[in-house]
Design an enzyme around this catalytic site. Structure first.
Site, short mmCIF file in Angstrom:
data_model
loop_
_atom_site.label_atom_id
_atom_site.label_comp_id
_atom_site.label_asym_id
_atom_site.label_seq_id
_atom_site.Cartn_x
_atom_site.Cartn_y
_atom_site.Cartn_z
N GLY A 107 0.80 -1.21 0.00
CA GLY A 107 0.00 0.00 0.00
C GLY A 107 0.84 1.27 0.00
CB ALA A 108 -0.08 4.69 -1.05
CG ASP A 109 -0.58 2.42 4.23
OD1 ASP A 109 -0.26 1.68 3.27
OD2 ASP A 109 -1.36 2.03 5.13
CG ASP A 129 1.00 3.88 10.15
OD1 ASP A 129 0.27 4.55 10.91
OD2 ASP A 129 1.04 4.05 8.92
CB THR A 184 -15.77 -2.38 34.38
OG1 THR A 184 -16.40 -3.30 35.28
CG2 THR A 184 -16.04 -2.82 32.95
#
Length: 253
Positions: A107-109, A129, A184
């Site tokens: 991918g471009a990322d 990332d 919780t």
């Protein structure tokens, strides 16, 4: 001047750089996935045209990982801004060696963060990332893309808990003081945040072992701001992808 645009599944990050790589402007927007033609035409006219004129920008360098909007965004940028628009992909960086079974899957990322990392830090490098997905990738000593991992991001994990166990409360994503929750909410926070931190650190250690070498370790992505102070031995680089787009553009000039 250059407009860099990082389109992710959740957010768009826009950074304008001077010719000396000085950041002149940065802003984060929500990624639009409905009524896309009208929405992105409006986005470019209202947000980016002003930047082009104010900073006298000569080009746009685009990274996009949302295929369904790619053509629409690219066309809007070309038509409204009337300057050169470049996509980040392997055709843009033909000398970047990718050690995957099918390099075109990268991918471009991943490409852009790799170039941003190589420009600033010694090899080998590990990049974590944190966005919609949490991705960890590795560059070997020669600067080749050696591979990576993709796992559910923090918000996806949080949404899954609430979806499948609906009586659990909605919680803020913060790192609690103790790994052992006292109620919780803190138990959920500890589980979500420390599991992400330990996953990143553990995978990085496995990569270093496979390389038989210590690595430069970098933390980036929109959600990295939530854990960077609690993650050991990682350099925090929130705009690494945009910096990589700047570096790639220099190769095209």
């Amino acid at each position: 001047m250059l407009i860099t645009i990082d389109i992710g599944n959740s957010n768009i990050v826009c950074v304008v750089y001077s010719n000396q790589k000085e950041s002149l402007y940065d802003k984060r927007f929500e990624t639009i996935k409905e009524n896309i033609e009208e929405a992105y035409s409006k986005f470019v006219k209202e947000e980016l045209l002003f930047l082009k004129e104010r900073y006298d920008c000569e080009a746009v360098m685009l990274s996009n990982v949302v295929p369904s909007i790619d053509k629409v965004v690219f066309s809007a940028l070309k038509e409204v801004l009337a300057i050169d628009v470049y996509r980040c992909d392997l055709s843009t960086v033909p000398n970047f060696k990718v050690m995957l079974d099918d390099p075109l899957e990268l991918g471009a990322d991943f490409i852009a963060t790799s170039y941003g990392a190589i420009a600033k830090y010694p090899l080998p490098i590990i990049v974590a990332d944190l966005g919609s997905a949490t991705k960890v990738s590795a560059l070997n000593l020669e600067g080749d893309f050696a591979g990576g991992i993709i796992m559910p991001g923090l918000r996806i994990a949080q949404d899954a808990l609430n979806r499948f166990i609906p009586h659990l409360p909605q919680i803020p994503l913060v790192v609690p003081e103790s790994v052992l929750g006292s109620d919780t909410i803190t138990a959920m926070q500890a589980g979500l945040m420390y599991s992400t931190i330990d996953s990143i650190e553990g995978i990085a250690a496995r990569i270093e072992s496979s390389f038989n070498s210590k690595c430069t370790k970098i933390l980036t992505g929109g959600l990295s701001v939530l854990i960077h102070k609690d993650t050991k031995d990682f350099v925090y680089e929130p705009y690494l992808l945009n910096e990589g787009l700047f570096e790639i553009y220099q190769l095209l000039k």
